[in-house]
Design an enzyme around this catalytic site. Structure first.
Site, PDB file in Angstrom:
ATOM      1  N   HIS A 126       0.808  -1.237   0.000  1.00  0.00           N
ATOM      2  CA  HIS A 126       0.000   0.000   0.000  1.00  0.00           C
ATOM      3  C   HIS A 126       0.834   1.276   0.000  1.00  0.00           C
ATOM      4  O   HIS A 126       0.299   2.351  -0.202  1.00  0.00           O
ATOM      5  CB  HIS A 126      -0.939   0.023   1.212  1.00  0.00           C
ATOM      6  N   GLY A 164       3.456   1.654  -2.043  1.00  0.00           N
ATOM      7  CA  GLY A 164       4.013   1.807  -3.384  1.00  0.00           C
ATOM      8  C   GLY A 164       3.099   2.645  -4.267  1.00  0.00           C
ATOM      9  O   GLY A 164       2.000   3.048  -3.857  1.00  0.00           O
ATOM     10  N   SER A 206       2.834  -7.348 -15.200  1.00  0.00           N
ATOM     11  CA  SER A 206       3.503  -6.298 -15.961  1.00  0.00           C
ATOM     12  C   SER A 206       3.528  -6.685 -17.431  1.00  0.00           C
ATOM     13  O   SER A 206       3.541  -7.878 -17.773  1.00  0.00           O
ATOM     14  CB  SER A 206       4.942  -6.171 -15.457  1.00  0.00           C
ATOM     15  N   SER A 207       3.595  -5.676 -18.299  1.00  0.00           N
ATOM     16  CA  SER A 207       3.623  -5.969 -19.741  1.00  0.00           C
ATOM     17  C   SER A 207       4.925  -6.640 -20.173  1.00  0.00           C
ATOM     18  O   SER A 207       5.015  -7.157 -21.289  1.00  0.00           O
ATOM     19  CB  SER A 207       3.414  -4.686 -20.544  1.00  0.00           C
ATOM     20  N   CYS A 208       5.932  -6.682 -19.291  1.00  0.00           N
ATOM     21  CA  CYS A 208       7.190  -7.330 -19.681  1.00  0.00           C
ATOM     22  C   CYS A 208       7.094  -8.853 -19.669  1.00  0.00           C
ATOM     23  O   CYS A 208       8.062  -9.526 -20.009  1.00  0.00           O
ATOM     24  CB  CYS A 208       8.346  -6.863 -18.818  1.00  0.00           C
ATOM     25  N   TYR A 222      12.466 -10.657 -13.740  1.00  0.00           N
ATOM     26  CA  TYR A 222      11.206 -10.061 -13.266  1.00  0.00           C
ATOM     27  C   TYR A 222      10.020 -10.663 -14.031  1.00  0.00           C
ATOM     28  O   TYR A 222       8.987 -10.999 -13.441  1.00  0.00           O
ATOM     29  CB  TYR A 222      11.272  -8.552 -13.483  1.00  0.00           C
ATOM     30  N   LYS A 247       6.741 -12.721 -12.665  1.00  0.00           N
ATOM     31  CA  LYS A 247       5.362 -12.274 -12.894  1.00  0.00           C
ATOM     32  C   LYS A 247       4.553 -13.333 -13.646  1.00  0.00           C
ATOM     33  O   LYS A 247       3.355 -13.499 -13.398  1.00  0.00           O
ATOM     34  CB  LYS A 247       5.358 -10.938 -13.651  1.00  0.00           C
ATOM     35  N   HIS A 281      11.967   4.126 -13.357  1.00  0.00           N
ATOM     36  CA  HIS A 281      11.502   3.996 -14.736  1.00  0.00           C
ATOM     37  C   HIS A 281      11.740   5.311 -15.475  1.00  0.00           C
ATOM     38  O   HIS A 281      12.130   6.312 -14.890  1.00  0.00           O
ATOM     39  CB  HIS A 281      10.015   3.624 -14.759  1.00  0.00           C
ATOM     40  N   TRP A 293      18.735   7.935 -21.850  1.00  0.00           N
ATOM     41  CA  TRP A 293      19.375   6.635 -22.089  1.00  0.00           C
ATOM     42  C   TRP A 293      18.907   6.011 -23.407  1.00  0.00           C
ATOM     43  O   TRP A 293      17.748   6.152 -23.803  1.00  0.00           O
ATOM     44  CB  TRP A 293      19.029   5.650 -20.977  1.00  0.00           C
ATOM     45  N   ASP A 301      18.391  -0.112 -24.622  1.00  0.00           N
ATOM     46  CA  ASP A 301      17.069   0.305 -25.095  1.00  0.00           C
ATOM     47  C   ASP A 301      15.971  -0.572 -24.500  1.00  0.00           C
ATOM     48  O   ASP A 301      14.825  -0.162 -24.374  1.00  0.00           O
ATOM     49  CB  ASP A 301      16.985   0.152 -26.623  1.00  0.00           C
TER      50      ASP A 301
HETATM   51  O1  GFB Z   1      11.023   2.778 -18.016  1.00  0.00           O
HETATM   52  P1  GFB Z   1      12.156   1.885 -18.360  1.00  0.00           P
HETATM   53  O2  GFB Z   1      13.259   1.801 -17.385  1.00  0.00           O
HETATM   54  O3  GFB Z   1      11.570   0.452 -18.561  1.00  0.00           O
HETATM   55  O4  GFB Z   1      12.798   2.336 -19.749  1.00  0.00           O
HETATM   56  P2  GFB Z   1      11.260  -0.629 -19.692  1.00  0.00           P
HETATM   57  C1  GFB Z   1      12.026   2.583 -20.882  1.00  0.00           C
HETATM   58  C2  GFB Z   1      12.898   3.119 -21.991  1.00  0.00           C
HETATM   59  O5  GFB Z   1      13.315   4.453 -21.643  1.00  0.00           O
HETATM   60  C3  GFB Z   1      14.176   2.329 -22.271  1.00  0.00           C
HETATM   61  C4  GFB Z   1      14.700   4.585 -21.865  1.00  0.00           C
HETATM   62  O6  GFB Z   1      14.386   2.274 -23.660  1.00  0.00           O
HETATM   63  C5  GFB Z   1      15.248   3.185 -21.604  1.00  0.00           C
HETATM   64  O7  GFB Z   1      16.532   3.024 -22.180  1.00  0.00           O
HETATM   65  N1  GFB Z   1      15.251   5.646 -21.017  1.00  0.00           N
HETATM   66  C6  GFB Z   1      15.743   6.823 -21.464  1.00  0.00           C
HETATM   67  C7  GFB Z   1      15.365   5.621 -19.680  1.00  0.00           C
HETATM   68  N2  GFB Z   1      16.208   7.545 -20.454  1.00  0.00           N
HETATM   69  C8  GFB Z   1      16.001   6.837 -19.316  1.00  0.00           C
HETATM   70  C9  GFB Z   1      16.286   7.098 -17.953  1.00  0.00           C
HETATM   71  O8  GFB Z   1      16.842   8.124 -17.571  1.00  0.00           O
HETATM   72  N3  GFB Z   1      15.885   6.126 -17.070  1.00  0.00           N
HETATM   73  C10 GFB Z   1      15.251   4.979 -17.465  1.00  0.00           C
HETATM   74  N4  GFB Z   1      14.868   4.078 -16.529  1.00  0.00           N
HETATM   75  N5  GFB Z   1      15.004   4.705 -18.766  1.00  0.00           N
HETATM   76  C11 GFB Z   1      10.815  -1.985 -17.537  1.00  0.00           C
HETATM   77  C12 GFB Z   1      11.146  -3.357 -17.087  1.00  0.00           C
HETATM   78  O9  GFB Z   1      11.258  -1.931 -18.835  1.00  0.00           O
HETATM   79  O10 GFB Z   1       9.436  -1.695 -17.553  1.00  0.00           O
HETATM   80  C13 GFB Z   1      10.375  -3.774 -15.928  1.00  0.00           C
HETATM   81  O11 GFB Z   1      12.540  -3.466 -16.910  1.00  0.00           O
HETATM   82  C14 GFB Z   1       8.921  -3.399 -15.996  1.00  0.00           C
HETATM   83  O12 GFB Z   1      10.515  -5.151 -15.796  1.00  0.00           O
HETATM   84  C15 GFB Z   1       8.726  -1.983 -16.419  1.00  0.00           C
HETATM   85  O13 GFB Z   1       8.216  -4.252 -16.859  1.00  0.00           O
HETATM   86  C16 GFB Z   1       7.283  -1.596 -16.581  1.00  0.00           C
HETATM   87  O14 GFB Z   1       9.923  -0.357 -20.291  1.00  0.00           O
HETATM   88  O15 GFB Z   1      12.351  -0.781 -20.680  1.00  0.00           O
END
Ligand code: GFB
Length: 310
Positions: free
Chosen positions: A12, A14, A108-110, A137, A141, A180, A203, A270
């Site tokens: 709760h 989160g 999760s969609s992953c 992960y 899930k 994220h 990134w 990516d």
């Molecule tokens: O949100 P994110 O970490 O999760 O990254 P995923 C989404 C995209 O944003 C990737 C880019 O292509 C990252 O490289 N990105 C660009 C960044 N700049 C940044 C930054 O500063 N920080 C981050 N974090 N990303 C996750 C899964 O995948 O999504 C989990 O690893 C989960 O398991 C979650 O399912 C919802 O969409 O790639």
């Protein structure tokens, strides 16, 4: 679920769990059972067993999980697998033992294969290889989905699963290493504006496509499913709309009023190239999201998540 029903919202504090609690309270549900992780370690079988035998909740929203962005998933691989398997196994099994009337598990969609046809349909589960960075992960899930399905099939438990797309909203994690993309970019752009920095580093290549949903839409969907859905198949929850990471960066820059440039750090992963949900199943049930990406981002920015002047 009656207004007086005893409801356990696991997780709760989160982003997802706190949104579900806000929704339940707004709807007049007063008998909520809530435990912080220091009060109840959901990874610990004995603690979870004792909690369920003492409290005997009637309904469970299983929103507790170890979560993080692409880098955290890739670094803390064992923790993401172990902790999520333990939390799900303990909560789902004790919900069966203590005759919980209904449980909603959040995935999760992953969970979908990296190269599954898009938009992702529920039937694509287990049809191919997973994306490497978040395989642990995703495996955890998928196990949660299968626990719900099979406790239903073997024991008749009313356990359902929802698979949300990428989420953002209040109580998100703004740590740049583990967050994220949306909280990361909000932080980077807000701080770059405040510090008059010339550029912001994003990134990856900027090319990946992602679908984003405000967590309050997800809480509405969870509430809806708890009332109207009792089937074996899990349900995608998303907006059906996608945006490239580059366009997301441009949008966030515009919304926070940043005038500098954007650089791409291609040494960072990516992840999956595209992750768009097919949301026909939940639309067919009569639910749809209402918060657009731009409106949702504006809401988050107005809430001043970093306690800054912007
Ligand atoms: O949100 P994110 O970490 O999760 O990254 P995923 C989404 C995209 O944003 C990737 C880019 O292509 C990252 O490289 N990105 C660009 C960044 N700049 C940044 C930054 O500063 N920080 C981050 N974090 N990303 C996750 C899964 O995948 O999504 C989990 O690893 C989960 O398991 C979650 O399912 C919802 O969409 O790639």
């Amino acid at each position: 679920m009656e207004k007086q029903s005893k409801i356990f919202v696991a997780g709760h504090r989160g982003m997802v769990g706190s949104s579900i609690v806000r929704k339940l309270k707004a709807e007049g549900y007063t008998n909520l059972v809530l435990r912080s992780s220091s009060e109840l370690d959901l990874r610990d079988q004995a603690q979870v067993r004792n909690f369920f035998s003492a409290e005997k909740p009637e309904y469970v929203f299983l929103a507790a999980a170890k979560v993080g962005g692409i880098l955290a998933n890739n670094i803390y691989r064992a923790d993401f697998l172990y902790e999520n398997l333990m939390i799900e196994s303990n909560v789902i099994h004790q919900s069966y033992v203590h005759k919980v009337k209904k449980l909603l598990f959040l995935g999760s969609s992953c969970i979908y294969p990296k190269l599954a046809p898009q938009p992702l349909e529920e039937k694509s589960l287990l049809s191919g290889y997973l994306e490497e960075t978040n395989e642990p992960y995703a495996i955890a899930k998928i196990a949660g989905i299968k626990l719900c399905e099979n406790y239903r099939r073997q024991y008749g438990c009313d356990f359902i699963s929802a698979m949300p797309t990428n989420l953002y909203g209040p109580n998100d994690n703004y740590d740049l290493q583990t967050s994220h993309v949306i909280p990361a970019l909000l932080r980077k752009f807000i701080e770059a504006k405040e510090n008059n920095s010339k550029s912001v580093v994003v990134w990856g290549t900027g090319a990946p496509l992602r679908e984003f949903m405000h967590v309050d839409d997800l809480a509405e969907a969870c509430f809806f499913l708890m009332h109207h859905y009792s089937e074996n198949e899990f349900v995608n929850v998303g907006t059906g709309k996608e945006i490239s990471i580059k366009d997301l960066a441009v949008l966030i820059g515009k919304l926070v009023g940043y005038n500098g440039t954007v650089e791409f750090d291609t040494t960072k992963p990516d992840g999956t190239p595209r992750k768009l949900m097919n949301v026909n199943r939940i639309l067919g049930l009569g639910w749809k999201p209402v918060i657009s990406l731009e409106a949702g981002l504006k809401r988050v920015i107005e809430e001043k998540p970093l306690k800054t002047s912007i």
